[in-house]
Scaffold this motif. Structure first.
Motif, PDB file in Angstrom:
ATOM      1  N   LYS A  83     -22.766  -4.623 -18.178  1.00  0.00           N
ATOM      2  CA  LYS A  83     -21.917  -4.339 -17.015  1.00  0.00           C
ATOM      3  C   LYS A  83     -22.743  -3.930 -15.789  1.00  0.00           C
ATOM      4  CE  LYS A  83     -18.030  -1.415 -15.780  1.00  0.00           C
ATOM      5  NZ  LYS A  83     -17.956  -2.122 -14.548  1.00  0.00           N
ATOM      6  N   PHE A  84     -24.018  -3.627 -16.019  1.00  0.00           N
ATOM      7  CA  PHE A  84     -24.834  -3.110 -14.916  1.00  0.00           C
ATOM      8  C   PHE A  84     -26.084  -3.963 -14.664  1.00  0.00           C
ATOM      9  CE2 PHE A  84     -22.502   0.434 -16.715  1.00  0.00           C
ATOM     10  CZ  PHE A  84     -21.849   0.904 -15.582  1.00  0.00           C
ATOM     11  N   ALA A 102     -26.202  -7.014  -3.715  1.00  0.00           N
ATOM     12  CA  ALA A 102     -25.185  -6.329  -4.523  1.00  0.00           C
ATOM     13  C   ALA A 102     -23.780  -6.778  -4.105  1.00  0.00           C
ATOM     14  CB  ALA A 102     -25.330  -4.811  -4.380  1.00  0.00           C
ATOM     15  N   TRP A 105     -23.236 -10.244  -5.516  1.00  0.00           N
ATOM     16  CA  TRP A 105     -22.995 -10.188  -6.964  1.00  0.00           C
ATOM     17  C   TRP A 105     -21.581  -9.701  -7.244  1.00  0.00           C
ATOM     18  CZ3 TRP A 105     -28.433  -7.742  -8.129  1.00  0.00           C
ATOM     19  CH2 TRP A 105     -29.359  -8.759  -8.350  1.00  0.00           C
ATOM     20  N   LYS A 106     -21.117  -8.708  -6.463  1.00  0.00           N
ATOM     21  CA  LYS A 106     -19.763  -8.163  -6.660  1.00  0.00           C
ATOM     22  C   LYS A 106     -18.723  -9.249  -6.392  1.00  0.00           C
ATOM     23  CE  LYS A 106     -17.700  -4.355  -7.732  1.00  0.00           C
ATOM     24  NZ  LYS A 106     -17.851  -3.910  -9.130  1.00  0.00           N
ATOM     25  N   LYS A 110     -16.622  -9.282 -10.206  1.00  0.00           N
ATOM     26  CA  LYS A 110     -16.215  -7.921  -9.818  1.00  0.00           C
ATOM     27  C   LYS A 110     -16.416  -6.910 -10.955  1.00  0.00           C
ATOM     28  CE  LYS A 110     -11.248  -8.567 -10.695  1.00  0.00           C
ATOM     29  NZ  LYS A 110     -11.469  -8.409 -12.119  1.00  0.00           N
ATOM     30  N   ASP A 111     -16.678  -7.398 -12.160  1.00  0.00           N
ATOM     31  CA  ASP A 111     -16.873  -6.475 -13.286  1.00  0.00           C
ATOM     32  C   ASP A 111     -18.305  -5.939 -13.394  1.00  0.00           C
ATOM     33  OD1 ASP A 111     -14.246  -6.845 -14.040  1.00  0.00           O
ATOM     34  OD2 ASP A 111     -14.749  -8.621 -15.230  1.00  0.00           O
ATOM     35  N   ASP A 113     -21.628  -4.038 -11.850  1.00  0.00           N
ATOM     36  CA  ASP A 113     -22.046  -3.104 -10.804  1.00  0.00           C
ATOM     37  C   ASP A 113     -23.562  -2.988 -10.751  1.00  0.00           C
ATOM     38  OD1 ASP A 113     -20.220  -1.772  -9.013  1.00  0.00           O
ATOM     39  OD2 ASP A 113     -19.142  -1.203 -10.845  1.00  0.00           O
ATOM     40  N   VAL A 114     -24.066  -2.775  -9.542  1.00  0.00           N
ATOM     41  CA  VAL A 114     -25.511  -2.646  -9.353  1.00  0.00           C
ATOM     42  C   VAL A 114     -25.880  -1.164  -9.342  1.00  0.00           C
ATOM     43  CG1 VAL A 114     -27.425  -3.086  -7.764  1.00  0.00           C
ATOM     44  CG2 VAL A 114     -25.642  -4.809  -8.086  1.00  0.00           C
ATOM     45  N   VAL A 115     -26.901  -0.816 -10.107  1.00  0.00           N
ATOM     46  CA  VAL A 115     -27.419   0.553 -10.111  1.00  0.00           C
ATOM     47  C   VAL A 115     -28.840   0.490  -9.561  1.00  0.00           C
ATOM     48  CG1 VAL A 115     -28.138   2.480 -11.578  1.00  0.00           C
ATOM     49  CG2 VAL A 115     -26.024   1.243 -12.097  1.00  0.00           C
TER      50      VAL A 115
END
Ligand code: ADP
Length: 158
Positions: A83-84, A102, A105-106, A110-111, A113-115
């Motif tokens: 998911k990340f 980011a 990618w979103k 949409k599922d 997320d970028v950390v």
């Protein structure tokens, strides 16, 4: 929680390694994903880049693996159930690029997320491109890359 860390890693350096080690405490599993067709000139082949990372993370955490991928990073993350997406931020212009990426990618998934983790102070100005240039010119890159990467450069530029 799973994450992927995509990049060209041409070659892996101590800034990448620092991020991998710190992120392996954050996620249950981290896959370092070596992009096999970056739109920049690469010195090392995809399998060389993978092997250099595999060797250099051996002494560290066991919840990290390294694979080669092609296509969209978000699709690759989805295929692994991650998911990340982990990215690193150095001082200066990384933020603009990473923010833009980011958002794209979103939009694509949409599922996911970028950390982002901030680069440690000693690696703020460590770039693969600069390291390659210095190594090609015979400069000393000790402390910037793991020892196996120093050996790989010696073979490339002998
Ligand atoms: P480079 O920019 O060194 O060619 P990559 O394209 O392989 O590296 O980058 C993959 C990810 O690693 C990107 O998110 C990039 O910002 C991050 N990264 C690269 N160098 C560093 C560093 N010195 N410290 C922290 N993160 C970094």
């Amino acid at each position: 929680m799973k994450a992927i860390y995509p990049g060209s890693f041409d070659p892996v350096h101590n800034g990448h390694l620092d991020l991998i080690i710190r992120a392996s405490d954050l996620f249950e599993h981290l896959t370092v994903a070596v992009y096999d067709e970056p739109n920049k000139n690469v010195l090392f082949s995809p399998s060389e880049r993978v092997n250099l990372i595999v060797e250099s993370i051996k002494p560290y955490k066991k919840n990290v693996d390294v694979v080669q991928f092609s296509g969209l990073a978000v699709e690759f993350a989805k295929s692994l159930g991650a998911k990340f997406i982990l990215r690193g931020l150095r001082a200066g212009f990384d933020f603009e690029l990473e923010f833009e990426m980011a958002l794209m990618w979103k939009k694509l998934n949409k599922d996911v997320d970028v950390v982002c983790l901030m680069s440690s102070l000693e690696y703020q100005f460590v770039y693969s491109s600069r390291i390659k240039e210095v190594a090609r010119l015979g400069g000393n890159i000790t402390g910037l890359v793991p020892d196996n990467v120093i050996d790989a450069f010696k073979l490339k530029f002998k």
